[in-house]
Design a protein around this motif. Sequence first.
Motif, PDB file in Angstrom:
ATOM      1  N   ILE A   1    -111.433  51.505  13.058  1.00  0.00           N
ATOM      2  CA  ILE A   1    -111.040  50.874  14.274  1.00  0.00           C
ATOM      3  C   ILE A   1    -110.264  49.452  13.745  1.00  0.00           C
ATOM      4  O   ILE A   1    -110.812  48.848  12.705  1.00  0.00           O
ATOM      5  CB  ILE A   1    -112.283  50.723  15.133  1.00  0.00           C
ATOM      6  CG1 ILE A   1    -112.770  51.883  15.679  1.00  0.00           C
ATOM      7  CG2 ILE A   1    -111.967  49.555  16.209  1.00  0.00           C
ATOM      8  CD1 ILE A   1    -112.162  52.650  16.595  1.00  0.00           C
ATOM      9  N   ILE A   2    -109.187  49.215  14.364  1.00  0.00           N
ATOM     10  CA  ILE A   2    -108.515  47.903  14.236  1.00  0.00           C
ATOM     11  C   ILE A   2    -108.973  47.044  15.458  1.00  0.00           C
ATOM     12  O   ILE A   2    -109.089  47.160  16.282  1.00  0.00           O
ATOM     13  CB  ILE A   2    -107.175  48.045  14.405  1.00  0.00           C
ATOM     14  CG1 ILE A   2    -106.541  48.861  13.131  1.00  0.00           C
ATOM     15  CG2 ILE A   2    -106.528  46.725  14.229  1.00  0.00           C
ATOM     16  CD1 ILE A   2    -105.150  49.535  13.132  1.00  0.00           C
ATOM     17  N   LYS A   3    -109.450  45.718  14.845  1.00  0.00           N
ATOM     18  CA  LYS A   3    -109.769  44.714  15.902  1.00  0.00           C
ATOM     19  C   LYS A   3    -108.680  43.827  15.927  1.00  0.00           C
ATOM     20  O   LYS A   3    -108.037  43.339  15.246  1.00  0.00           O
ATOM     21  CB  LYS A   3    -111.159  43.796  15.288  1.00  0.00           C
ATOM     22  CG  LYS A   3    -112.212  44.851  15.023  1.00  0.00           C
ATOM     23  CD  LYS A   3    -113.253  44.056  14.401  1.00  0.00           C
ATOM     24  CE  LYS A   3    -114.564  45.155  14.656  1.00  0.00           C
ATOM     25  NZ  LYS A   3    -115.713  44.488  13.917  1.00  0.00           N
ATOM     26  N   ALA A   4    -108.388  43.487  17.315  1.00  0.00           N
ATOM     27  CA  ALA A   4    -107.305  42.621  17.567  1.00  0.00           C
ATOM     28  C   ALA A   4    -107.794  41.017  17.292  1.00  0.00           C
ATOM     29  O   ALA A   4    -108.971  40.730  17.244  1.00  0.00           O
ATOM     30  CB  ALA A   4    -107.122  42.624  19.247  1.00  0.00           C
TER      31      ALA A   4
ATOM     32  N   VAL B   1    -103.387  52.274  21.005  1.00  0.00           N
ATOM     33  CA  VAL B   1    -103.281  53.483  20.722  1.00  0.00           C
ATOM     34  C   VAL B   1    -103.812  54.073  19.616  1.00  0.00           C
ATOM     35  O   VAL B   1    -104.313  55.149  19.485  1.00  0.00           O
ATOM     36  CB  VAL B   1    -101.446  53.562  20.679  1.00  0.00           C
ATOM     37  CG1 VAL B   1    -101.239  54.869  20.155  1.00  0.00           C
ATOM     38  CG2 VAL B   1    -100.967  53.292  22.092  1.00  0.00           C
ATOM     39  N   HIS B   2    -103.581  53.050  18.600  1.00  0.00           N
ATOM     40  CA  HIS B   2    -104.302  53.517  17.303  1.00  0.00           C
ATOM     41  C   HIS B   2    -105.843  53.875  17.383  1.00  0.00           C
ATOM     42  O   HIS B   2    -106.240  54.910  16.972  1.00  0.00           O
ATOM     43  CB  HIS B   2    -104.282  52.575  16.241  1.00  0.00           C
ATOM     44  CG  HIS B   2    -105.071  52.415  15.093  1.00  0.00           C
ATOM     45  ND1 HIS B   2    -104.679  53.355  14.015  1.00  0.00           N
ATOM     46  CD2 HIS B   2    -106.174  52.222  14.652  1.00  0.00           C
ATOM     47  CE1 HIS B   2    -105.367  53.529  12.900  1.00  0.00           C
ATOM     48  NE2 HIS B   2    -106.440  52.639  13.254  1.00  0.00           N
ATOM     49  N   ASN B   3    -106.598  52.919  17.987  1.00  0.00           N
ATOM     50  CA  ASN B   3    -107.828  53.071  18.149  1.00  0.00           C
ATOM     51  C   ASN B   3    -108.329  54.125  19.126  1.00  0.00           C
ATOM     52  O   ASN B   3    -109.231  54.923  18.728  1.00  0.00           O
ATOM     53  CB  ASN B   3    -108.498  51.780  18.910  1.00  0.00           C
ATOM     54  CG  ASN B   3    -108.584  50.636  17.759  1.00  0.00           C
ATOM     55  OD1 ASN B   3    -108.290  50.679  16.604  1.00  0.00           O
ATOM     56  ND2 ASN B   3    -108.851  49.296  18.383  1.00  0.00           N
ATOM     57  N   ALA B   4    -107.506  54.576  20.024  1.00  0.00           N
ATOM     58  CA  ALA B   4    -107.713  55.494  20.926  1.00  0.00           C
ATOM     59  C   ALA B   4    -107.553  57.046  20.190  1.00  0.00           C
ATOM     60  O   ALA B   4    -108.306  58.003  20.253  1.00  0.00           O
ATOM     61  CB  ALA B   4    -106.750  55.631  22.164  1.00  0.00           C
ATOM     62  N   THR B   5    -106.461  57.218  19.091  1.00  0.00           N
ATOM     63  CA  THR B   5    -106.365  58.134  18.306  1.00  0.00           C
ATOM     64  C   THR B   5    -107.382  58.355  17.612  1.00  0.00           C
ATOM     65  O   THR B   5    -108.131  59.525  17.028  1.00  0.00           O
ATOM     66  CB  THR B   5    -104.775  57.878  17.562  1.00  0.00           C
ATOM     67  OG1 THR B   5    -103.884  57.642  18.603  1.00  0.00           O
ATOM     68  CG2 THR B   5    -104.570  59.176  16.731  1.00  0.00           C
TER      69      THR B   5
ATOM     70  N   GLU C   1    -110.399  59.925  19.143  1.00  0.00           N
ATOM     71  CA  GLU C   1    -110.243  61.297  19.598  1.00  0.00           C
ATOM     72  C   GLU C   1    -110.405  62.120  18.346  1.00  0.00           C
ATOM     73  O   GLU C   1    -110.916  63.145  18.246  1.00  0.00           O
ATOM     74  CB  GLU C   1    -108.843  61.396  20.192  1.00  0.00           C
ATOM     75  CG  GLU C   1    -108.504  62.734  20.638  1.00  0.00           C
ATOM     76  CD  GLU C   1    -109.366  63.312  21.811  1.00  0.00           C
ATOM     77  OE1 GLU C   1    -109.645  64.539  21.793  1.00  0.00           O
ATOM     78  OE2 GLU C   1    -109.747  62.539  22.517  1.00  0.00           O
ATOM     79  N   ILE C   2    -109.897  61.767  17.131  1.00  0.00           N
ATOM     80  CA  ILE C   2    -109.678  62.580  16.079  1.00  0.00           C
ATOM     81  C   ILE C   2    -111.204  62.508  15.320  1.00  0.00           C
ATOM     82  O   ILE C   2    -111.523  63.495  14.836  1.00  0.00           O
ATOM     83  CB  ILE C   2    -108.581  62.071  15.036  1.00  0.00           C
ATOM     84  CG1 ILE C   2    -107.255  62.381  15.643  1.00  0.00           C
ATOM     85  CG2 ILE C   2    -108.987  62.819  13.644  1.00  0.00           C
ATOM     86  CD1 ILE C   2    -106.286  61.846  14.832  1.00  0.00           C
ATOM     87  N   CYS C   3    -111.557  61.451  15.347  1.00  0.00           N
ATOM     88  CA  CYS C   3    -112.961  61.036  14.509  1.00  0.00           C
ATOM     89  C   CYS C   3    -114.285  60.880  15.371  1.00  0.00           C
ATOM     90  O   CYS C   3    -115.017  60.251  15.238  1.00  0.00           O
ATOM     91  CB  CYS C   3    -112.854  59.887  13.725  1.00  0.00           C
ATOM     92  SG  CYS C   3    -111.512  60.092  12.369  1.00  0.00           S
TER      93      CYS C   3
END
Length: 125
Positions: free
Chosen positions: A92-95, A109-113, A116-118
């Motif tokens: 997870i990337i923190k803003a 988008v990255h965090n949603a992906t 979903e994957i993990c």
Amino acid sequence: MMAYLILGGVAVVLVSGSIAHYKIRKASQEIDCLFKQNEQLQQENAVAQTQVKHFETRIKKTTALLIAMGLLTACNNKAISVINPSCSGFGIIKASRQDTTETLRQIAVHNATYREICKETNDDH
């Protein structure tokens, strides 16, 4: 006068005979062509029947092999576990406050992906 009638009759007979000969010759050629087509079709039929027999044999062998594989693996109790190795490579990337709107969108988008994957490993992080 009688000679003209006889001559005319002979001419009609000759023309009729010529037409009949032409039609018979044409019919004979068509019959020969049909015999050749029939022979070719019989050869193609024999090839097709051979291919069908080979296909049926392959189906029987494949079915027997699948049954044997099913019977051999039916006694195997080992559970298969698949771990997604890509989850360990990112998280997870923190803003931050300095991020632009576009960067925030990309992070979302990255965090949603990632989620979903993990899904299973999300609890670990």
